[in-house]
Each structure stands twice: as C-alpha cells, then as structure tokens.
Design a protein around this motif. Structure first.
Motif, short mmCIF file in Angstrom:
data_model
loop_
_atom_site.label_atom_id
_atom_site.label_comp_id
_atom_site.label_asym_id
_atom_site.label_seq_id
_atom_site.Cartn_x
_atom_site.Cartn_y
_atom_site.Cartn_z
N ALA A 66 37.66 31.09 32.37
CA ALA A 66 38.28 30.06 32.73
C ALA A 66 39.02 29.92 34.11
O ALA A 66 39.13 29.19 34.98
CB ALA A 66 39.91 30.20 31.96
N GLN A 67 39.03 31.37 34.62
CA GLN A 67 39.36 31.03 35.99
C GLN A 67 37.71 30.65 37.15
O GLN A 67 38.61 30.12 38.01
CB GLN A 67 39.60 32.76 36.08
CG GLN A 67 40.11 32.59 38.25
CD GLN A 67 40.02 34.32 38.68
OE1 GLN A 67 40.56 35.19 37.48
NE2 GLN A 67 40.49 34.38 39.53
N MET A 68 37.21 31.18 36.57
CA MET A 68 35.98 30.46 36.97
C MET A 68 35.96 28.79 36.98
O MET A 68 35.21 27.57 38.16
CB MET A 68 34.69 31.09 36.71
CG MET A 68 33.36 30.59 37.07
SD MET A 68 31.59 30.78 36.24
CE MET A 68 32.35 30.21 34.70
N GLN A 69 35.82 28.46 36.15
CA GLN A 69 35.98 26.92 36.46
C GLN A 69 36.64 26.14 36.64
O GLN A 69 37.03 25.38 37.53
CB GLN A 69 36.30 26.72 34.23
CG GLN A 69 35.00 26.90 33.69
CD GLN A 69 33.58 26.57 33.69
OE1 GLN A 69 33.83 24.70 33.60
NE2 GLN A 69 33.12 26.40 32.77
N ALA A 70 38.11 26.97 37.18
CA ALA A 70 38.95 26.69 37.64
C ALA A 70 38.79 26.33 39.05
O ALA A 70 38.86 25.74 40.26
CB ALA A 70 40.64 27.24 38.02
N THR A 71 38.57 27.65 39.90
CA THR A 71 37.64 28.08 40.85
C THR A 71 36.34 26.79 41.85
O THR A 71 36.62 26.27 42.47
CB THR A 71 37.38 28.96 41.36
OG1 THR A 71 38.06 30.15 41.21
CG2 THR A 71 36.81 29.09 42.45
N ILE A 112 29.25 40.55 30.35
CA ILE A 112 29.40 39.05 29.86
C ILE A 112 32.07 38.93 30.12
O ILE A 112 32.32 39.73 30.31
CB ILE A 112 29.99 39.43 28.16
CG1 ILE A 112 28.25 39.44 28.13
CG2 ILE A 112 30.17 38.15 27.65
CD1 ILE A 112 27.74 39.88 25.97
N MET A 113 31.66 37.40 30.41
CA MET A 113 32.84 37.10 30.84
C MET A 113 34.07 37.23 30.03
O MET A 113 33.43 36.81 28.42
CB MET A 113 32.97 36.09 31.38
CG MET A 113 32.44 36.08 33.09
SD MET A 113 32.11 34.17 33.81
CE MET A 113 31.35 34.38 34.77
N THR A 114 35.70 37.58 30.46
CA THR A 114 36.29 37.15 29.17
C THR A 114 36.89 36.09 28.67
O THR A 114 36.50 35.59 30.01
CB THR A 114 37.04 38.61 29.44
OG1 THR A 114 37.68 38.10 30.82
CG2 THR A 114 37.26 40.09 29.50
N PRO A 115 37.77 35.29 27.91
CA PRO A 115 38.15 33.89 28.02
C PRO A 115 38.48 33.87 29.73
O PRO A 115 38.56 33.13 30.55
CB PRO A 115 38.40 33.96 26.79
CG PRO A 115 38.04 35.18 26.20
CD PRO A 115 37.31 36.06 26.75
N ASN A 130 24.59 28.26 37.92
CA ASN A 130 24.51 29.15 36.32
C ASN A 130 25.79 29.68 35.88
O ASN A 130 26.29 30.55 35.95
CB ASN A 130 23.57 30.38 36.37
CG ASN A 130 23.30 30.63 34.90
OD1 ASN A 130 23.86 30.20 34.10
ND2 ASN A 130 22.66 31.70 34.49
N LEU A 131 25.87 29.31 35.23
CA LEU A 131 27.29 29.25 34.19
C LEU A 131 27.69 29.55 32.85
O LEU A 131 28.24 28.75 32.09
CB LEU A 131 28.34 27.88 34.39
CG LEU A 131 28.30 26.83 35.53
CD1 LEU A 131 29.14 25.34 35.78
CD2 LEU A 131 29.34 28.20 36.91
N SER A 132 26.84 30.18 32.59
CA SER A 132 25.82 30.64 30.50
C SER A 132 27.53 31.38 30.34
O SER A 132 26.83 32.17 29.66
CB SER A 132 25.54 31.66 31.44
OG SER A 132 24.62 32.74 32.24
#
Length: 789
Positions: free
Chosen positions: A626-631, A619-622, A651-653
C-alpha cells in the motif's frame, strides 16, 4: 428412352420456379421432352420454355418415378397396380403464382391471404376413388380388368370424339357418362365376346375403373392477381382455381365469387362460409370451359380494440354490427360491452357514433367504417384490502358479509401476535381520487370500546408489525472463531451460545481472554459522558466461562471478540537454492533466525559459490504494498520528472530484492549484515558469472567478459560508446546481490550490469510557438528601449 430420362433428370435439377400461365399434363410433358431431345436447344432454354408452360419440379420428379416403376412393363399391355397410379393433369403441389403471403395482422383483410399460402393449395387428391357423379370426357383413361374363366386387361384414353376402341368389338361411346353408366355399357359390349358375363351364375368377372384423368381449361377473371386461362385437373375446384391465379387482389371480394357454365351462373361462393362455418359447399368441382369471376368488394369495415381478431372484414349488405363482432371472434374478456365507438367518413368530415348494445343486431355499417371496442376501466367497484400483520392479508369483496372494519379484520382471521393494534392506518379515497389516511385504535374497536367504522370502496387497512418498527437487532462475533459475522439477536443468549453458532473456536484462539464491548445507553442522562462503552473480559475452559459472571447474558449490539493466543505461531518457511549442499525449503526454528543459520542448516556453500552475487527476494507485506502504491501515485501526480524511467514501466509484482554482503554475514553471525529472515524469503546463491552486461543508452547493448583492469568507461566503449540522448553522468551499476552503485568510478564485479539512462524526450516547439515567443521577446525589447529613453 435413355435420352428422355437424361433430360428429365437435368431439368428436374434446374427447375426452381413455377408456371404463371397455362400448364400441361404429364402426357403432354413427355411429348415435349421427346421433341426437345432432338431440338438441339440448351438446357437453360429448355428450362425457360418448360417453366412458361407450367411445369414444376414435383411434376418432373413424379414422371421420373413413374418411368422407373413402369420401365419393366413398358413393352406389354398388362395394366399393373404400379402404372395405375393416377397422374395429375395440372400442376404439382407448389403454388402456380409466387405471391408473398402477408401475415394476417390488424391491418389485413380477413381471409385475403388464404390463396397465397404455400401450405394450402387446395390441390385435389388424385388417389381417391372416382366420384360416382364424375362425368367422363375426352382424355380420361378407362381401365378394364377381366378375370375368372377368361383373363384380359385393357386400358385406353377416351378419344376426342368420345369413344374408346375395343379390339374385336369396335368403338364404344362414353363421353358424358358417369363411371356406373360407363361400366354397364362396357359390360354389354364385352358380353358379345365373353358370353359368361351375362350368365345368371357367371364364372367370368369384369371391372371398369378410371386411370389417368383428363385436364380441363378454366377461365379465371375479375379481381385476381393474374387473371387468365388455366389448365387444371378435372377434379379441380373453385378454391384451387383461385390459388392457381395467385389469389384475390387488393380490391377483390371474398364474399362474391361467381361460377359461370354455359353463360349461366351455376354457383356463388362465399369464402367466409368456409373459413368461419366450415361450409365448403360453394367449393364446387369445375368443368371444361367454366368461368370463375371475382367481383370487386362492396363493403369493408375495420374493427379494433377489445376483440379477439381485430382486422378488416368484408360484409354483405344485410349483415349488421353483431355479425362483424362475431366475425372478429367476439369480445375479449376485458371488453366494455355496453356500447361501441364508430368512426364514419362523412361528405366533408369524419363523424363519431356511439352504438349501444341493444341495436348491435340491427345497426348497418358502411364501407370504410372504423369500429373500436374499448376496454373496461382498470379499477374495482367493490374492493377493500387489508395488509400487514394479519393472518390472511389480501383483497376482499365489499358485500353483505363485509361491511365494516371489524368484518374485514374477522374475514382476514384476525391480527397476528406481533401486530401493533393501538395505531393502524386506514387509507381512503376522496371524491377526486386522492388519498387520505386515518389512524385507528384497532384494539379498542375489536373489544367494542370504540364504535365500528363502515367501509367504503377501495379502503385499504394496514396493520403494522411491532418488530418491524424496531431496529434490526444483532450481535457481532469477531476474532479467532470459524465464522466471524453479525448474528441476529435472541433473548437469553450467552457467550457460549454465540461462539457455538459461530462454528466454535479456532486453534489459535486464546481461552484466557474473551472480551465483550457494550454500548452505553442512558436516555435519561442529560450530561455528556466521556465513557463510550463498557468492556467485560472472561476466561473459557472447555467452552464454558470459568472466570467472570457465569450468568452473563448478551444484549443487542454487543461485540464479542475472541483474542488470539500470544504464543501461537504457524510455521514460517524460507527457501534457499543455488550453490548450497542441500537446497530447498526450510522452516524457521526461531522468531529471529538469520541468514547464516539457514545456510548452516543447508550444509554450507559449495566450492563454486559466488558469494558476492547472493541475494534475497522478499514478498511485500500488505502495508508495504500500500505504501508503494501511494508513493507511485504521488510521483505520477507530480507530473513528468527528469528521470528517464516511467512509473508505468516499473515492476509492481509485490516482491523486491534485498542487497546484502553474504561474506560479512557468514564471518560475523548475528551482525548487521546477517539479516533476519521473514516468511516467504527466497535466498539465491549463484555460481560465478564471469561476464558484465551493458544496456540502456549505448550504441550496441551486449555482454562482455569481465576484466579486473577495465573501468566502466572501458565496458561502455565495448558496447559501441554512448548512444543518442544518453545521460553519461547518470550511469549506474547493478550488482548480482541487488546493490546499486552510481558514477564512472563504481567498482565493476563479475555478473554486474551497467545501465546508461536515456534523457527524457522533449516536445519540439511548433512554428506557432516559435512565432509567439519571438513576438514576446520583441515586445519586451521594445519596452526596455522605451524605459532607457
């Protein structure tokens, strides 16, 4: 009789309209039904003819009910109570002419819709005792009951020549007599047979009553919706006749309705007497051959504005403006009553009049006058007000008890404790209704050291509040407490008090470290200071300060932070499933517990475990999310790239797969491949999956059996080869453990998936773009030739 009954039922179901002209009595309707039963007409034709003669659905239903009730006694001559119910000789309760009754609004004439309402027909009641002054005539039914020593029942209609024929007695003339006179005459006639009727102490008794009544024909003329001759009940009145004719038309008068009998006026009816005074004396009972005539109106006046019932009203010549106001329900509470504005149509232009209240009772109006009652002004002539920090703020009357500013404050029961009296504001109106403000020292005014101020109309005094002039004071509580928030500042509040207000400490709170940060505030200092705040640290034991200033008091805007205990940790769980002996959830016993340790605690792998396919889902940490969304946002902003995978399809689950080598992790515990687990990790150890899946830009995506000797190209050939727009040099392999390998030389293992990407679809050039490009090329070629020359 069964044939008649069938026609009654059929016609009652179809008859949904009402008659517009002459109506027929119930007896006439029965005779008509007998005639129709042998006529051979269709049901639709019968419906049309009955409707044109005034037959209503209610009349048919009533005849059917009477027929059912009297069927058992139809062969005898006994007059029972059931067949003595009086029948209407005219229409039922429905209106005769269908008129859309408009709502009585400001543009309507008062009373004109009275005779267009479905709920007010003025239908006479036929079940009341016969009036003593009712004159008998041809068609009325006489019922005679004799009881005592002798019994006899007799009923008969008065014949057209005015007689009834009594068996063994002969004709008896009753036309023109009232019930009392007819009873006396019938008693004398029967006393010829029953001598006991005339004895001093008779043992035989006789009673004469009226059964079914006759119908009459009345002419309704003048300004009505449908003038004509109408057949009505002999009990019908003027109002019912007007209702039957559809009511008054657009130019008809409600105040001038005349009833002619024998060529002479016998009554003049004013509908306003009935509507406004409850006087129905003009609603007289009509007789055969009467003429009801509605004259055109002479004077209508429109009144609007501040009256209770603004409408058009019809006035008589002798009715002044005062009468019009009374008809309109009189003035409303906010009306200006000193005068009224009148607009009158002159010979060439309109003319305006201002009518004073003194001549309301004598000023005569004309047809078409427009009367307007204005409202009073929306301002006060004696109001002063006080607001702010006084005990009873509000509006007060400027009178003998309140003349000065001190009187007003005293009437408001004085200022409150938090009032700032040194500067109160008095707002006053100028002559042009603009506002000015004056600052007053109310404290000196109240103790008499400053002269009082005389109030004027619409003065407004505002007493400010000391506390409202300050900033909102608060203290911030944060950290390991149950309710971290901003709390209102109160004097003498300690750290313990604030923590108690915040619900107390959490289990994770550190009693050894509570920090208080305080603002630096030194308004006298002119030098810029590098220190931004002061920080105080305290130790707590059982909620009390044990290390630090025990008398420490909080100040406004302090921030109190209860730190988290460094050794406090909540349980962290991971899960393991698949080919292990004891799959399920396990709690990490060490801060950096690794995969090999958890597998050992789970009993180790089973014989069917496929070690190369093991994978971890994390599970991604917050911060990672956030870093994935920015990328992804950066990728999207750069536009469409050369890859065939769109950003929107990912897939951005909030979870991702971790590829690792389980064999190396188990053979070298604590090594690089033996990953450290985190809370929420899910370890999956599959069994052998002896197929290879081929997908993407191939002719036939499918799965084939794994073969050690086959290469990537061999597997792609088993899927029909490369498809249209396939990127052959970008093919890659995704292994069961989550690792990825690129290129045709990639090793193929059981359970992996070969993916062939698509080339991005390019937009084709339009004809215009081709022509534009050709023109550009031609221009460049011409330029080059010119340079060469």
């Amino acid at each position: 009789m069964s044939l008649i009954r069938r026609f009654i039922l059929v016609t009652a179901a179809l008859l949904l309209v009402v008659a517009a002209f002459a109506q027929m009595s119930d007896q006439q309707l029965i005779e008509e039904l007998k005639r129709y039963s042998t006529s051979g007409l269709s049901q639709e034709k019968i419906l049309t003819e009955l409707a044109s003669k005034g037959v209503t659905r209610e009349q048919l239903e009533r005849i059917k009910a009477q027929y059912d009730a009297s069927k058992a006694a139809s062969s005898g001559t006994v007059a029972t109570p059931e067949n003595r119910v009086r029948e209407s000789a005219a229409t039922g309760p429905d209106q005769v002419v269908v008129v859309n009754a408009p709502t009585q609004g400001p543009g309507e004439v008062f009373g004109r819709t009275l005779f267009s309402s479905k709920n007010l027909t003025f239908q006479p009641s036929l079940n009341l005792p016969t009036p003593e002054n009712y004159q008998l005539g041809a068609g009325d039914e006489i019922i005679v009951d004799i009881w005592g020593n002798s019994e006899y029942n007799f009923r008969q209609r008065i014949s057209p020549d005015g007689n009834i024929h009594i068996p063994n007695i002969g004709p008896v003339f009753l036309n023109g007599l009232d019930i009392k006179e007819a009873s006396t005459k019938i008693r004398r006639a029967f006393s010829r047979i029953y001598s006991d009727l005339a004895a001093a102490s008779p043992k035989t008794y006789i009673k004469t009553s009226l059964g079914n009544i006759r119908s009459i024909q009345v002419n309704i003329m003048g300004e009505v919706t449908l003038p004509g001759t109408y057949t009505l009940s002999s009990f019908a009145t003027v109002f019912h006749a007007l209702y039957s004719a559809g009511g008054i038309n657009e130019i008809g008068s409600l105040r001038d309705i005349k009833v002619y009998r024998g060529g002479k006026i016998i009554a003049e009816t004013d509908v306003y007497d009935y509507l406004l005074r409850g006087d129905n004396s003009g609603d007289i009972i009509l007789k055969e051959g009467d003429l009801v005539k509605v004259e055109p109106y002479k004077k209508r006046v429109h009144i609007t504005g501040a009256v209770k019932r603004p409408m058009w009203y019809e006035l008589k010549d002798n009715e002044p403006l005062e009468t019009l106001i009374q008809y309109a329900g009189n003035f409303t509470s906010n009306a200006f009553k000193k005068n009224i504005r009148l607009t009158r149509k002159g010979d060439t232009e309109l003319k305006v009049y201002t009518i004073e209240s003194e001549i309301f009772d004598s000023f005569m109006l004309k047809d078409g006058d427009e009367v307007t009652a204005d409202q009073i002004l929306g301002r006060y002539e004696n109001r002063v007000s006080i607001s702010g920090s006084v005990f009873r703020p509000g509006d007060y009357a400027l009178d003998s008890s309140i003349k000065t500013l001190k009187d007003l404050v005293t009437k408001a029961e004085g200022p409150t404790e938090e009032a700032m009296l040194t500067r109160v504001l008095l707002y006053r109106e100028n002559a042009d209704l603009t506002t000015r403000v004056e600052s007053i020292d109310l404290e000196k005014l109240l103790n008499g050291t400053k002269p009082d101020i005389t109030l004027a109309k619409n003065d407004r005094l505002f007493v400010p509040n000391k506390n409202e002039l300050r900033d909102e004071l608060f203290i911030t509580l944060a950290g390991e407490v149950k309710r971290p928030s901003n709390y209102p500042f109160v004097y003498s509040m300690s750290i313990e008090d604030l923590i108690l207000q915040g619900g107390g400490l959490l289990e994770s709170a550190s009693r050894a470290r509570v920090d208080v940060s305080r603002r630096i505030k030194n308004p006298l200092s002119t030098e810029e200071s590098l220190v931004q705040s002061e920080v105080f640290s305290f130790n707590l034991h059982r909620g009390y300060i044990v290390n630090g200033d025990k008398n420490f008091v909080l100040r406004p805007y302090d921030i109190v932070v209860v730190r988290r205990s460094p050794g406090y940790e909540v349980q962290k769980n991971v899960s393991i499933n698949g080919e292990v002996l004891f799959g399920g959830t396990y709690t990490l016993v060490e801060k950096e517990e690794r995969i090999s340790s958890v597998i050992k605690r789970a009993g180790g792998l089973t014989t069917g475990a496929y070690i190369k396919g093991a994978r971890i889902t994390r599970i991604m940490t917050p911060d990672e999310y956030a870093q994935m969304q920015a990328t992804l946002k950066l990728t999207r902003d750069r536009g469409r790239g050369s890859d065939s995978i769109s950003v929107e399809s990912l897939n951005l689950s909030g979870v991702y797969q971790i590829g690792f080598d389980l064999a190396k992790a188990l053979s070298n515990p604590g090594g690089e491949d033996d990953l450290v687990l985190k809370a929420g990790d899910a370890i999956s150890i599959p069994g052998m999956n002896n197929v290879v899946k081929i997908s993407g830009a191939v002719m036939y995506p499918n799965a084939v059996a794994y073969s050690r000797d086959m290469t990537m190209n061999d597997y792609i050939k088993n899927a029909g080869g490369y498809g249209f727009r396939a990127r052959k040099n970008r093919a890659y392999v995704v292994y069961m453990n989550g690792k990825v390998s690129k290129g045709p030389a990639s090793t193929i293992e059981p359970g992996c998936e070969i993916i062939v990407p698509y080339k991005p679809e390019r937009d084709k050039m339009t004809t215009g773009e081709v022509l534009g490009l050709s023109t550009s090329i031609a221009s460049i070629a011409a330029l080059i030739m010119a340079i060469i020359r």
